[in-house]
Motif scaffolding. Structure first.
Motif, PDB file in Angstrom:
ATOM      1  N   ASP A   1     -49.015  -1.852 -62.038  1.00  0.00           N
ATOM      2  CA  ASP A   1     -48.803  -2.482 -63.346  1.00  0.00           C
ATOM      3  C   ASP A   1     -48.220  -3.880 -63.182  1.00  0.00           C
ATOM      4  OD1 ASP A   1     -49.715  -0.168 -64.497  1.00  0.00           O
ATOM      5  OD2 ASP A   1     -47.750   0.525 -65.140  1.00  0.00           O
ATOM      6  N   LYS A   2     -47.279  -4.026 -62.258  1.00  0.00           N
ATOM      7  CA  LYS A   2     -46.628  -5.311 -62.032  1.00  0.00           C
ATOM      8  C   LYS A   2     -47.634  -6.353 -61.541  1.00  0.00           C
ATOM      9  CE  LYS A   2     -42.466  -7.244 -59.980  1.00  0.00           C
ATOM     10  NZ  LYS A   2     -41.252  -6.968 -59.230  1.00  0.00           N
ATOM     11  N   LYS A   3     -48.517  -5.958 -60.624  1.00  0.00           N
ATOM     12  CA  LYS A   3     -49.549  -6.884 -60.123  1.00  0.00           C
ATOM     13  C   LYS A   3     -50.546  -7.239 -61.225  1.00  0.00           C
ATOM     14  CE  LYS A   3     -49.235  -6.766 -55.352  1.00  0.00           C
ATOM     15  NZ  LYS A   3     -48.730  -7.976 -54.791  1.00  0.00           N
ATOM     16  N   LEU A   4     -50.896  -6.263 -62.048  1.00  0.00           N
ATOM     17  CA  LEU A   4     -51.836  -6.497 -63.133  1.00  0.00           C
ATOM     18  C   LEU A   4     -51.269  -7.517 -64.122  1.00  0.00           C
ATOM     19  CD1 LEU A   4     -54.545  -5.766 -64.398  1.00  0.00           C
ATOM     20  CD2 LEU A   4     -53.395  -3.908 -65.594  1.00  0.00           C
ATOM     21  N   ILE A   5     -50.011  -7.382 -64.478  1.00  0.00           N
ATOM     22  CA  ILE A   5     -49.371  -8.317 -65.406  1.00  0.00           C
ATOM     23  C   ILE A   5     -49.395  -9.729 -64.843  1.00  0.00           C
ATOM     24  CG2 ILE A   5     -47.131  -8.955 -66.415  1.00  0.00           C
ATOM     25  CD1 ILE A   5     -46.671  -5.920 -66.830  1.00  0.00           C
ATOM     26  N   GLN A   6     -49.273  -9.866 -63.534  1.00  0.00           N
ATOM     27  CA  GLN A   6     -49.275 -11.188 -62.908  1.00  0.00           C
ATOM     28  C   GLN A   6     -50.638 -11.876 -62.988  1.00  0.00           C
ATOM     29  OE1 GLN A   6     -47.845 -10.269 -58.984  1.00  0.00           O
ATOM     30  NE2 GLN A   6     -45.706 -10.257 -59.634  1.00  0.00           N
ATOM     31  N   LEU A   7     -51.664 -11.150 -63.409  1.00  0.00           N
ATOM     32  CA  LEU A   7     -53.012 -11.706 -63.541  1.00  0.00           C
ATOM     33  C   LEU A   7     -53.357 -12.077 -64.984  1.00  0.00           C
ATOM     34  CD1 LEU A   7     -54.883  -9.152 -61.247  1.00  0.00           C
ATOM     35  CD2 LEU A   7     -54.128 -11.472 -60.650  1.00  0.00           C
TER      36      LEU A   7
ATOM     37  N   ASN B   1     -36.570 -11.425 -68.058  1.00  0.00           N
ATOM     38  CA  ASN B   1     -37.210 -10.255 -67.445  1.00  0.00           C
ATOM     39  C   ASN B   1     -38.212 -10.639 -66.364  1.00  0.00           C
ATOM     40  OD1 ASN B   1     -36.129  -8.018 -69.199  1.00  0.00           O
ATOM     41  ND2 ASN B   1     -36.945  -9.406 -70.745  1.00  0.00           N
ATOM     42  N   ILE B   2     -38.035 -11.799 -65.772  1.00  0.00           N
ATOM     43  CA  ILE B   2     -39.038 -12.345 -64.856  1.00  0.00           C
ATOM     44  C   ILE B   2     -39.276 -11.457 -63.637  1.00  0.00           C
ATOM     45  CG2 ILE B   2     -37.469 -13.817 -63.549  1.00  0.00           C
ATOM     46  CD1 ILE B   2     -39.811 -15.931 -63.672  1.00  0.00           C
ATOM     47  N   ASP B   3     -38.276 -10.751 -63.157  1.00  0.00           N
ATOM     48  CA  ASP B   3     -38.473  -9.902 -61.985  1.00  0.00           C
ATOM     49  C   ASP B   3     -39.307  -8.663 -62.305  1.00  0.00           C
ATOM     50  OD1 ASP B   3     -37.134 -11.584 -60.201  1.00  0.00           O
ATOM     51  OD2 ASP B   3     -35.197 -10.769 -60.820  1.00  0.00           O
ATOM     52  N   ALA B   4     -39.199  -8.160 -63.521  1.00  0.00           N
ATOM     53  CA  ALA B   4     -39.972  -6.984 -63.913  1.00  0.00           C
ATOM     54  C   ALA B   4     -41.283  -7.359 -64.598  1.00  0.00           C
ATOM     55  CB  ALA B   4     -39.138  -6.121 -64.855  1.00  0.00           C
ATOM     56  N   PHE B   5     -41.287  -8.516 -65.240  1.00  0.00           N
ATOM     57  CA  PHE B   5     -42.411  -8.921 -66.075  1.00  0.00           C
ATOM     58  C   PHE B   5     -42.694 -10.400 -65.832  1.00  0.00           C
ATOM     59  CE2 PHE B   5     -43.930 -10.779 -70.098  1.00  0.00           C
ATOM     60  CZ  PHE B   5     -45.033  -9.992 -70.327  1.00  0.00           C
ATOM     61  N   CYS B   6     -43.654 -10.689 -64.977  1.00  0.00           N
ATOM     62  CA  CYS B   6     -43.962 -12.080 -64.625  1.00  0.00           C
ATOM     63  C   CYS B   6     -45.452 -12.330 -64.845  1.00  0.00           C
ATOM     64  CB  CYS B   6     -43.559 -12.362 -63.178  1.00  0.00           C
ATOM     65  SG  CYS B   6     -43.715 -14.092 -62.732  1.00  0.00           S
ATOM     66  N   PRO B   7     -45.829 -12.799 -66.051  1.00  0.00           N
ATOM     67  CA  PRO B   7     -47.245 -13.041 -66.316  1.00  0.00           C
ATOM     68  C   PRO B   7     -47.775 -14.233 -65.525  1.00  0.00           C
ATOM     69  CG  PRO B   7     -45.904 -13.906 -68.107  1.00  0.00           C
ATOM     70  CD  PRO B   7     -44.969 -13.206 -67.163  1.00  0.00           C
ATOM     71  N   ALA B   8     -49.089 -14.365 -65.499  1.00  0.00           N
ATOM     72  CA  ALA B   8     -49.718 -15.494 -64.803  1.00  0.00           C
ATOM     73  C   ALA B   8     -49.301 -16.811 -65.440  1.00  0.00           C
ATOM     74  CB  ALA B   8     -51.235 -15.348 -64.829  1.00  0.00           C
ATOM     75  N   ALA B   9     -49.232 -16.830 -66.765  1.00  0.00           N
ATOM     76  CA  ALA B   9     -48.849 -18.033 -67.506  1.00  0.00           C
ATOM     77  C   ALA B   9     -48.388 -17.613 -68.893  1.00  0.00           C
ATOM     78  CB  ALA B   9     -50.021 -18.996 -67.622  1.00  0.00           C
TER      79      ALA B   9
ATOM     80  N   PRO C   1     -39.874 -22.059 -64.028  1.00  0.00           N
ATOM     81  CA  PRO C   1     -40.959 -22.711 -63.274  1.00  0.00           C
ATOM     82  C   PRO C   1     -41.793 -21.767 -62.401  1.00  0.00           C
ATOM     83  CG  PRO C   1     -38.793 -23.478 -62.532  1.00  0.00           C
ATOM     84  CD  PRO C   1     -38.566 -22.579 -63.691  1.00  0.00           C
ATOM     85  N   ARG C   2     -41.341 -20.541 -62.223  1.00  0.00           N
ATOM     86  CA  ARG C   2     -42.157 -19.554 -61.495  1.00  0.00           C
ATOM     87  C   ARG C   2     -43.390 -19.140 -62.291  1.00  0.00           C
ATOM     88  NH1 ARG C   2     -38.121 -14.850 -59.930  1.00  0.00           N
ATOM     89  NH2 ARG C   2     -40.117 -13.753 -59.797  1.00  0.00           N
ATOM     90  N   ILE C   3     -43.368 -19.415 -63.587  1.00  0.00           N
ATOM     91  CA  ILE C   3     -44.472 -19.043 -64.469  1.00  0.00           C
ATOM     92  C   ILE C   3     -45.169 -20.314 -64.921  1.00  0.00           C
ATOM     93  CG2 ILE C   3     -45.132 -17.863 -66.595  1.00  0.00           C
ATOM     94  CD1 ILE C   3     -42.515 -16.282 -66.369  1.00  0.00           C
ATOM     95  N   LYS C   4     -46.485 -20.308 -64.876  1.00  0.00           N
ATOM     96  CA  LYS C   4     -47.244 -21.480 -65.302  1.00  0.00           C
ATOM     97  C   LYS C   4     -47.194 -21.632 -66.820  1.00  0.00           C
ATOM     98  CE  LYS C   4     -50.454 -21.361 -61.469  1.00  0.00           C
ATOM     99  NZ  LYS C   4     -51.793 -20.996 -61.050  1.00  0.00           N
ATOM    100  N   SER C   5     -47.191 -22.870 -67.250  1.00  0.00           N
ATOM    101  CA  SER C   5     -47.261 -23.184 -68.675  1.00  0.00           C
ATOM    102  C   SER C   5     -48.710 -23.517 -69.024  1.00  0.00           C
ATOM    103  CB  SER C   5     -46.351 -24.368 -68.994  1.00  0.00           C
ATOM    104  OG  SER C   5     -46.687 -25.470 -68.168  1.00  0.00           O
TER     105      SER C   5
END
Length: 137
Positions: free
Chosen positions: A4-10, A35-43, A60-64
């Protein structure tokens, strides 16, 4: 296996609502940052009106990302779309989502669609994602 975590990152987290406001987008960005460690979307993607909030508040770990090309309909002259892209070039935004001109595509004017997309691509060095609106196809 994709977790789930990898999927959210996409996937982009978007807020493209008529009722969005500085407050609602700021709240969304705070939630994502906390919640960036548990929930980190692609952008995180929203309207250009909120670009400054993205730049100032998003981790800045998350794209805008901002939507462009007169989202959601793409019903504007190419010259205005290019002016909009040129404005975005001056912002510290990682990605621009553009809308394919569906009317031209559905009417078979593929040359016009190609020309528009190529012209927009040449107007920026930023990452562009094409919104195709598959539900209309």
């Amino acid at each position: 296996m994709i977790t789930d975590k990898k999927l959210i990152q996409l996937i982009d987290l978007t807020s493209l609502n008529t009722i969005d406001s500085q407050k609602s987008i700021s709240t969304l960005l705070s939630m994502v940052n906390q919640n960036i460690d548990a929930f980190c979307p692609a952008a995180v993607c929203t309207y250009s009106k909120f670009a400054e909030l993205l730049i100032l508040q998003l981790n800045p770990r998350i794209k805008s990302c901002i939507v462009s090309s007169f989202f959601p309909s793409s019903q504007a002259p190419l010259e205005l779309k290019i002016k909009e892209i040129e404005y975005f070039n001056s912002l510290n935004i990682a990605e621009i989502d553009i809308v394919m001109p569906i009317g031209e595509f559905l009417s078979g004017d593929y040359k016009s669609v190609y020309h528009e997309l190529l012209t927009i691509r040449k107007a920026t060095s930023k990452k562009i994602k094409l919104i195709i609106e598959t539900g209309l196809l």
